[in-house]
Design a protein around this motif. Structure first.
Motif, PDB file in Angstrom:
ATOM      1  N   GLU A   1      -6.977  -1.772   7.198  1.00 22.25           N
ATOM      2  CA  GLU A   1      -8.005  -2.757   7.559  1.00 22.25           C
ATOM      3  C   GLU A   1      -8.603  -3.420   6.315  1.00 22.25           C
ATOM      4  N   GLU A   2      -8.845  -2.597   5.295  1.00 20.10           N
ATOM      5  CA  GLU A   2      -9.463  -3.132   4.081  1.00 20.10           C
ATOM      6  C   GLU A   2      -8.521  -4.036   3.292  1.00 20.10           C
TER       7      GLU A   2
ATOM      8  N   ARG B   1      -6.511  -6.343   4.483  1.00 17.20           N
ATOM      9  CA  ARG B   1      -6.061  -7.545   5.210  1.00 17.20           C
ATOM     10  C   ARG B   1      -5.837  -8.757   4.314  1.00 17.20           C
TER      11      ARG B   1
ATOM     12  N   ASN C   1      -2.278  -9.494   3.624  1.00 17.74           N
ATOM     13  CA  ASN C   1      -1.464 -10.004   4.737  1.00 17.74           C
ATOM     14  C   ASN C   1      -0.149  -9.238   4.886  1.00 17.74           C
TER      15      ASN C   1
ATOM     16  N   TYR D   1       0.408  -6.550   6.911  1.00 18.63           N
ATOM     17  CA  TYR D   1       0.679  -6.231   8.318  1.00 18.63           C
ATOM     18  C   TYR D   1       0.455  -7.471   9.183  1.00 18.63           C
TER      19      TYR D   1
ATOM     20  N   GLU E   1      -1.473  -4.573  13.659  1.00 22.32           N
ATOM     21  CA  GLU E   1      -1.926  -3.219  13.382  1.00 22.32           C
ATOM     22  C   GLU E   1      -2.010  -2.476  14.711  1.00 22.32           C
TER      23      GLU E   1
ATOM     24  N   THR F   1       5.004  -4.838   9.873  1.00 24.64           N
ATOM     25  CA  THR F   1       4.762  -5.546   8.619  1.00 24.64           C
ATOM     26  C   THR F   1       5.369  -6.948   8.591  1.00 24.64           C
ATOM     27  N   ASN F   2       4.693  -7.791   7.830  1.00 27.10           N
ATOM     28  CA  ASN F   2       5.067  -9.185   7.628  1.00 27.10           C
ATOM     29  C   ASN F   2       6.441  -9.270   6.966  1.00 27.10           C
TER      30      ASN F   2
END
Lengths: 491, 95
Positions: A32-33, A35, A38, A40, A43, A118-119
């Motif tokens: 979360e921290e 982000r 970029n 992911y 989530e 994941t991206n």
């Protein structure tokens, strides 16, 4: 908590020093921290915590699989049942697969926990993660005295960034021309492309079917051995899955490299390559020699034809594979069209990004009447010659040592205007896909301005064990324990 | 060999990609850049070389001709852009 490796977390879980829930909770928070990176695109925290609790129950009973309770990131190319899978493309939109890929099913069966997807470059077509419909991923690494954001490599750029930034213990990737090894090398992580046929392709969104192969992206060589063991299988659902039992790669790490014959291909000394790359390559050979390996110069004469061959074969296969995205059964559909041909043409034009469209056009052209022999048939013959080069040298040596990439991570936007310049990123990795061989990227050093560089070990078909053992030797000699500074949490 | 605007239009049609007229010329330029680069493959004599058909030495596997999956039409409809019961809806195909 988040800097555990697969091996150390596994041992800590078994010794009841930590629980999977604690580990997973810490990683969910880290994800979360982070982000701003970029890394992911989806989530799955609830799913992760639920899987972690189930793992803790099994571990408490002294049960559990090889990856019990270990949180992983999954490249968004693997279909995951009930969890959106986009392949980095708008054409898949909010596609939710009603089935699970064989590789990910193997991981869940072994007890692993899913943190999310994941991206990646759209349909795995790219070397910088900039072609993603979800936007670029930023490399956790930055050059010394610089604030410019760098690419994490591609196409498995979200996975490489997630591993490097401790946003998972390990990740899955896929590699068609270098998409595991190149991002691993530019993020200071380990990436293994197994032999073609080792991991099932079933349920992985197809790019170029004769080249695609899934593999592990990890913090250490030992972790790559552990993860590959669980990813690989003999799968009746994939006709190209090979009938060879999966060995215990971690056990096979032991034994050292005394007497190992290591080939250094002279064609990989490229004009204009940064001197740091050549120096690191020489150092790698010295490290192996110091541990008892025998170093020899070898020749792979058709190396320079590998990239152009790839850029005929891969787009040809892609243009066929991507014909299924037509706006009829799933994915994006153009609005307000009156006839079926416009439905296809508009849905595809709106859904595919520019690089994907470019490759579909190349592939369609090289397969079209009148050009098939000049391009596609010729490229398939070149592929035979490239594979033969390896067969010849493997009569003399056991593994081949090369640089993993022609340079360190570059800045976002630097190469996106020149397709051929971007394609050159895979110059050291693409031969391995064309010949179907296993290749391993291992972090080996930093550039003068503090960016990671990797070395590549290429093995004989189905001899992942030997490149992992040689990779461990490099890892130990290099003692690469650098980590990127955490700038993204403040962002 | 060089690709012109008309060729791009023809390939785009075969590939079922709508390409706006003003994009044809720039695309031809990009594709020519790539095709000029792959021209180097013509240096190699491939007269007696067989084309690669399989990268690993394994015969394609046989499997039993049985139904082992299916019956999930309704589940598949969840991803359909437009459907009526278990049929995909498309613009009229037959006049």
């Amino acid at each position: 908590m988040t800097d555990f490796t697969l091996a150390s977390a596994r041992d800590a879980l078994k010794a009841k020093k930590i629980s999977s829930l604690e580990l997973t909770t810490a990683l969910v928070k880290a994800v979360e921290e982070a982000r701003p990176l970029n890394a992911y695109v989806t989530e799955t925290p609830e799913k992760a915590l639920e899987m972690a609790r189930a793992s803790d129950t099994r571990l408490a009973k002294g049960e559990g699989g090889a990856l019990e309770g270990l949180p992983l990131a999954i490249k968004d190319l693997f279909c995951t049942k009930g969890v959106r899978t986009t392949a980095g493309s708008n054409i898949l939109g909010n596609y939710v697969p009603p089935y699970e890929s064989t590789v990910t099913q193997n991981l869940w069966d072994a007890g692993a926990v899913m943190l999310g997807k994941t991206n990646m470059d759209e349909f795995a077509m790219g070397s910088s993660n900039e072609t993603s419909a979800h936007g670029p991923v930023f490399n956790p690494w930055m050059a010394k005295n610089s604030n410019s954001k760098l690419v994490p490599g591609g196409s498995s750029g979200g996975s490489s960034a997630a591993v490097a930034a401790n946003l998972c213990l390990a990740a899955t990737g896929t590699d068609t021309g270098g998409s595991i090894r190149q991002p691993a090398a530019v993020t200071g992580t380990v990436g293994l492309k197994p032999t073609y046929g080792r991991c099932s392709r079933w349920g992985i969104v197809a790019f170029a079917s004769s080249l695609d192969q899934a593999g592990p992206m990890t913090k250490t060589v030992r972790d790559a051995a552990i993860l590959l063991k669980s990813m690989a299988s003999i799968d009746p659902k994939d006709s190209t899955s090979v009938d060879i039992p999966v060995p215990d790669y971690e056990k096979l790490l032991e034994g050292g490299i005394k007497g190992l014959k290591v080939g250094i291909p002279k064609e990989y000394r490229m004009d204009g390559a940064p001197p740091e790359i050549a120096a690191l390559w020489d150092k790698g050979a010295e490290w192996l020699k110091a541990q008892g390996a025998e170093i020899m110069e070898i020749s792979l004469p058709h190396t320079k034809y590998a990239l152009p061959t790839y850029y005929i074969v891969a787009p040809a296969e892609a243009s066929s594979n991507l014909a299924r995205y037509d706006g009829v059964r799933f994915g994006h559909r153009a609005k307000g069209v009156r006839d079926i041909t416009s439905l296809y043409e508009k849905s595809r034009a709106e859904g595919f990004g520019l690089e994907v469209q470019r490759r579909i056009l190349i592939g369609t052209y090289v397969l079209s009447a009148g050009y098939y022999d000049a391009y596609y048939a010729r490229a398939q013959k070149l592929r035979t010659l490239i594979a033969r080069d390896f067969t010849e040298v493997y009569k003399k040596c056991d593994v081949i040592l090369t640089p993993a990439t022609p340079g360190p991570a570059f800045a976002v936007g630097d190469k996106s205007d020149d397709p051929v310049a971007m394609y050159l990123n895979d110059v050291f990795t693409v031969t391995v896909n064309l010949a179907g061989l296993p290749g391993l990227a291992v972090p080996a050093g930093l550039t003068a301005n503090g960016l990671p560089l990797g070395l590549q070990l290429i093995g004989k078909a189905f001899d992942e064990a030997t490149i992992l053992r040689a990779g461990l030797a490099i890892e130990q000699a290099a003692a690469f324990n650098h980590k990127p500074a955490n700038w993204w949490r403040a962002a | 060999m060089s690709v012109d605007k008309d060729t791009v239009r023809r390939i785009a049609g075969l590939a079922r990609l709508a390409v706006p007229a003003e994009k044809l010329e720039p695309l031809a330029g990009e594709l020519n850049g790539i095709f000029n680069w792959v021209e180097m493959l013509n240096e190699v004599n491939v007269a007696d070389v067989p084309a690669m058909t399989s990268v690993v030495a394994q015969k394609l596997k046989w499997r039993a001709d049985v139904v082992n999956d299916g019956g999930v039409a309704e589940e598949l409809m969840k991803n359909a852009p437009e459907h009526e019961s278990t049929f995909f809806v498309v613009p009229k195909v037959v006049e």
